[in-house]
Design a protein around this motif. Sequence first.
Motif, short mmCIF file in Angstrom:
data_model
loop_
_atom_site.label_atom_id
_atom_site.label_comp_id
_atom_site.label_asym_id
_atom_site.label_seq_id
_atom_site.Cartn_x
_atom_site.Cartn_y
_atom_site.Cartn_z
N LYS A 36 0.72 -1.12 -0.01
CA LYS A 36 -0.09 -0.14 -0.09
C LYS A 36 1.01 1.36 -0.05
O LYS A 36 0.29 2.41 -0.36
CB LYS A 36 -0.87 0.14 1.20
CG LYS A 36 -0.35 -0.03 2.61
CD LYS A 36 -1.37 -0.08 3.73
CE LYS A 36 -0.30 -0.14 4.81
NZ LYS A 36 -1.22 -0.05 6.41
N ASN A 37 2.18 1.23 0.22
CA ASN A 37 2.80 2.48 0.34
C ASN A 37 4.41 1.83 0.23
O ASN A 37 4.74 0.77 0.06
CB ASN A 37 2.65 3.19 1.63
CG ASN A 37 2.93 2.35 3.01
OD1 ASN A 37 3.80 1.58 3.03
ND2 ASN A 37 2.30 2.72 3.99
N ILE A 38 5.38 3.07 0.29
CA ILE A 38 6.83 2.72 0.04
C ILE A 38 7.50 1.79 1.25
O ILE A 38 8.49 1.04 1.16
CB ILE A 38 7.37 3.94 -0.15
CG1 ILE A 38 6.92 4.40 -1.56
CG2 ILE A 38 8.97 3.85 -0.23
CD1 ILE A 38 7.42 5.88 -1.80
N ASN A 39 6.80 2.37 2.43
CA ASN A 39 7.55 1.58 3.67
C ASN A 39 7.37 -0.14 3.50
O ASN A 39 8.07 -0.90 3.66
CB ASN A 39 7.08 1.92 5.03
CG ASN A 39 7.79 3.26 5.50
OD1 ASN A 39 8.91 3.40 4.68
ND2 ASN A 39 7.10 3.92 6.43
N LYS A 96 9.97 -3.28 3.04
CA LYS A 96 10.08 -4.51 3.83
C LYS A 96 9.84 -5.77 2.94
O LYS A 96 10.60 -6.77 2.96
CB LYS A 96 8.78 -4.41 4.70
CG LYS A 96 8.83 -5.29 6.17
CD LYS A 96 8.09 -4.97 7.02
CE LYS A 96 8.08 -5.96 8.22
NZ LYS A 96 6.71 -5.87 9.03
N VAL A 97 8.89 -5.78 2.08
CA VAL A 97 8.51 -6.70 1.31
C VAL A 97 9.81 -7.21 0.24
O VAL A 97 10.12 -8.29 -0.08
CB VAL A 97 7.39 -6.51 0.52
CG1 VAL A 97 7.08 -7.41 -0.88
CG2 VAL A 97 5.87 -6.67 1.28
N SER A 98 10.47 -6.19 -0.20
CA SER A 98 11.56 -6.39 -1.18
C SER A 98 12.47 -7.17 -0.48
O SER A 98 13.17 -7.91 -1.33
CB SER A 98 11.86 -4.78 -1.63
OG SER A 98 12.87 -4.38 -0.62
N ARG A 99 12.52 -7.30 0.62
CA ARG A 99 13.77 -8.25 1.51
C ARG A 99 13.55 -9.53 0.97
O ARG A 99 14.09 -10.57 1.13
CB ARG A 99 13.76 -8.05 2.86
CG ARG A 99 14.59 -6.69 3.33
CD ARG A 99 14.48 -6.85 4.87
NE ARG A 99 13.81 -5.90 5.39
CZ ARG A 99 13.02 -6.08 6.46
NH1 ARG A 99 12.91 -7.38 7.23
NH2 ARG A 99 12.19 -5.14 7.19
N ILE A 137 12.19 1.29 -3.58
CA ILE A 137 11.94 0.10 -3.43
C ILE A 137 12.70 -0.69 -4.37
O ILE A 137 12.85 -0.74 -5.45
CB ILE A 137 10.51 -0.23 -3.50
CG1 ILE A 137 9.40 0.39 -2.76
CG2 ILE A 137 10.32 -1.91 -3.20
CD1 ILE A 137 8.17 0.36 -2.83
N ASN A 138 13.66 -1.89 -3.93
CA ASN A 138 14.46 -2.76 -4.69
C ASN A 138 13.47 -3.66 -5.23
O ASN A 138 12.66 -4.52 -4.58
CB ASN A 138 15.31 -3.46 -3.90
CG ASN A 138 16.52 -2.56 -3.59
OD1 ASN A 138 16.99 -1.79 -4.14
ND2 ASN A 138 17.33 -2.80 -2.41
#
Length: 204
Positions: free
Chosen positions: A112-115, A119-122, A157-158
Amino acid sequence: MLFVNFKNYVFGEKSVKLAKECKKVNNKIVLGVGLGDLYRIVKETKMKCYVQHIDYQGKGRNTGYNLVENVKANNGKGVMLNHSEHRLSFEIISKTVKRCKQLNLEIMVFVKNINEGKKVSRLKPSYICVEPPKLVGGKVSVSTANPKLIEDSVKKINGRILVGAGIHSKRDVEVARKLGAKGVAVSSAVTTARNPGKVLKELI
Ligand code: G3P
């Protein structure tokens, strides 16, 4: 990438019809379908399909859960997770991503947002799709209401970033691509259209 999420706007016969319309416009469009429709859509159209949600539980017992093995056995190519209409805890996302990787399924995690995206990009999913929940299903697109979110998502975001919410015009798609998104996810503009093919031709 143009990703068409069928949601629960169509299913059964109608979902097969919509999948065929998508194929007529471009056979590279990726479809987000219900698990119940997966087998038939793939069989009749050979389109690349993701299912809209999946559980991490394994084969055997686990009554009522939808398994990654089921997606694989029915020739799905990927899964969607954590859509704003089907939110999951980070722990569940993490467990499910691992299971999908074991079976070589692609994974698109919605955030839903960058933060949340960071987190999910990990977890290194195949795609991260950024969708502001308030704009989902509406007439005002993320490209119009919040182009900065697209730009910042791509920068911060990676991973391979898609964006969605309210996308309905060629301009929306062009803005997203120009700002670095690898593609867009669209639903209501296509699934509720009288002539979905016409809408898709404009978007592609
Ligand atoms: O997954 C895409 C979807 O959430 C966007 O929905 O109806 O705003 O295009 P919609």
